[in-house]
Design an enzyme around this catalytic site. Structure first.
Site, PDB file in Angstrom:
ATOM      1  N   GLU A 123      89.057  37.334  60.425  1.00  8.48           N
ATOM      2  CA  GLU A 123      88.964  38.780  60.635  1.00  8.48           C
ATOM      3  C   GLU A 123      90.097  39.241  61.547  1.00  8.48           C
ATOM      4  OE1 GLU A 123      88.531  42.544  60.903  1.00  8.48           O
ATOM      5  OE2 GLU A 123      87.305  41.417  59.469  1.00  8.48           O
TER       6      GLU A 123
ATOM      7  N   GLY B  36      82.278  43.174  61.302  1.00  7.36           N
ATOM      8  CA  GLY B  36      81.647  44.415  60.863  1.00  7.36           C
ATOM      9  C   GLY B  36      82.568  45.301  60.069  1.00  7.36           C
TER      10      GLY B  36
ATOM     11  N   GLY C  55      87.196  67.883  50.302  1.00 10.06           N
ATOM     12  CA  GLY C  55      85.790  68.269  50.361  1.00 10.06           C
ATOM     13  C   GLY C  55      84.862  67.235  49.774  1.00 10.06           C
TER      14      GLY C  55
ATOM     15  N   ILE D 291      83.109  62.206  52.988  1.00  9.22           N
ATOM     16  CA  ILE D 291      83.573  61.889  54.343  1.00  9.22           C
ATOM     17  C   ILE D 291      83.970  63.162  55.076  1.00  9.22           C
ATOM     18  CG2 ILE D 291      85.303  60.673  55.724  1.00  9.22           C
ATOM     19  CD1 ILE D 291      85.446  58.559  53.526  1.00  9.22           C
TER      20      ILE D 291
ATOM     21  N   HIS E  86      50.293  60.298  51.993  1.00  8.05           N
ATOM     22  CA  HIS E  86      50.284  61.721  52.322  1.00  8.05           C
ATOM     23  C   HIS E  86      50.041  61.895  53.816  1.00  8.05           C
ATOM     24  CE1 HIS E  86      49.400  66.013  51.879  1.00  8.05           C
ATOM     25  NE2 HIS E  86      48.335  65.822  52.668  1.00  8.05           N
TER      26      HIS E  86
END
Length: 464
Positions: free
Chosen positions: A35, A40, A184, A187, A443
């Site tokens: 990484e 993450g 638009g 994100i 419910h």
């Protein structure tokens, strides 16, 4: 530096990569993960998690603002609210820190070796990693490419200074007085909505004729209404051209000519691109599908022993797709019989209200030649939604007309993201309208609208 040999090497510890590595470790596979930044990946560090934390903070601040203005039927009043944005960002960073530490702990628990640095292919079995202490060579029997994606940069609005990507938008020192959002899509609208609630004057510039073009107009209509209520100006059919000479405004080309939009910050969210450069992929000459690495239903690339998962393999570029691919690939490498045969991958837009889409929309089903039954149930007829001041929106179900097999479920409303699991499960398990209608839904919950939509498609809704 001593050479490392392993059975499985995973390049990238984002959602797909770390899940693949953890599952492989659980299965007893000698695994190494490389990484370059933090465990993450984008999702956990500068994407999904921090953005949702910021969205939640913005929602709470807006709620308090309404209470202070007496703009609530609940009878609650408070003093004029204020926000310490630095403290907000610190809280967000704390959430991210806890989760990244958790991922590191899970990798260690699974016996996975983590190498920090940037990996580059030498050949289909070997990579070299530039680490702080020098070059580390790793040889592996199988390699998984999970390098993810990055924000698309516009040549006339390069990132830097006033122009920011979603990454910088999640780490601002203060709320900008004015914010122009270029794009638009989900994100841009998620972050634009959050900053509007925090007090910024937000303008959204979208080149298409409507926002959220991946969702049908019926789903996006409540979002447009909410944006208008927040004072967000939405410009569709408009194209950003660049900054003004003074750098204090965004220049936009509209049907009525050029317009200047005052903007302390310009957030560019016109999409993401796969991270395929800088990894030495040219050394192994993989087949591509446009910008993406081409894979089969086992996530195998064109080179034996090399797999690819997540955003680098194409749409939908979603963390949960990458996770499912990573888990599957680990099991394939362990010798298990697996293949990608998912019926749907739910997509969520965390706007206000939220949008969920699983499976086929009515238009997609009809385009595929299906004769369908379509019905929706409004939250204005749902007791739980009414008691939460969350009456905007609905649940919609799409099923085959002949055998009532559920093909798709969509919803727009406050908190509907939590219904995504139920929608996905119904489609994945091959549920029919009768199955959904015959399942007892607790419910009072907003999930009852799912059952009522199925009942309505069958011609006998109970509460409308």
């Amino acid at each position: 530096m001593k050479e490392i040999a392993c059975k499985l090497l995973v390049i990238g510890a984002g959602p797909g990569g770390y899940v693949c590595a953890i599952r492989a470790g659980q299965l007893g596979i000698d695994t190494v993960v490389v990484e370059a930044v933090k465990p993450g990946g984008t999702c956990l560090n500068v994407g999904c998690i921090p953005s949702k934390a910021l969205i939640h903070a913005a929602e709470e601040f807006e709620k308090a603002s309404h209470w202070a203005a007496g703009d609530t039927p609940l009878g609650i009043s408070v003093a004029k609210p204020a926000i310490d944005f630095g403290k907000t960002i610190a809280w967000k960073d704390g959430v991210v820190g806890r989760l990244t530490s958790g991922v590191s702990g899970l990798l260690k628990k699974a016996g996975v070796k983590v190498v920090d640095g940037w990996a580059r292919f030498r050949d289909g079995k070997t990579v070299e990693v530039e680490t702080e202490t020098g070059t580390q060579v790793i040889r592996a029997e199988a390699i998984v490419i999970a390098t993810g994606s990055s924000p698309v940069e516009l040549p006339f609005l390069p990132f830097g200074g006033q122009v920011i990507s979603s990454t910088e938008a999640l780490a601002l020192a203060e709320v900008p007085a004015t914010l122009a959002v270029v794009g638009g899509g989900y994100i841009g609208l998620e972050l634009g909505t959050a900053y509007a609630k925090l007090g910024a004057k937000v303008t959204v510039v979208e080149a298409e004729d409507r926002i959220l073009p991946l969702y049908d107009p019926e789903l996006t209509r409540p979002v447009l209404k909410s944006l208008a209520a927040l004072g967000v100006e939405v410009m569709t059919g408009a194209k950003a051209k660049g900054l003004s000479k003074k750098g204090d405004a965004l220049l936009v080309e509209t049907g009525a000519g050029e317009k200047r939009i005052q903007a302390a910050k310009v957030l560019v969210t016109v999409g993401r691109k796969p991270l395929t450069e800088g990894w030495g992929l040219e050394e192994i000459d993989l087949d591509m599908s446009g910008r993406f690495i081409r894979i089969d239903d086992h996530c195998r690339t064109s080179m034996r022993g090399v797999y690819a998962i997540g955003d680098v393999t194409g749409e939908p570029m979603l963390a949960h797709r990458a996770m499912a691919q990573g888990e599957m690939v680990a099991e394939i490498i362990a010798g298990k019989s697996r293949a990608w045969d998912k019926r749907c991958i739910p997509a969520i837009c965390f706007t206000d209200p939220e949008i969920v889409s699983a499976g086929l929309s009515p238009e997609e089903a009809r385009t595929a030649g299906r004769d369908v039954k379509v019905a929706n149930f409004p939250f204005s007829a749902n007791g739980r939604a009414m008691s939460r001041l969350a009456e905007a929106g609905f649940v919609r179900i799409v099923a085959r007309a002949d055998n009532h097999l559920v093909l798709g479920v969509q919803a727009v409303g406050q908190g509907v993201s939590e219904l995504a699991a139920a929608f996905g499960l119904a489609i994945e398990m091959g549920a029919t309208l009768e199955d959904v209608a015959g399942t007892i839904h607790a419910h009072p919950t907003q999930g009852e609208a799912f059952q009522e939509a199925a009942l309505r498609a069958l011609g006998h809704a109970l509460h409308i």
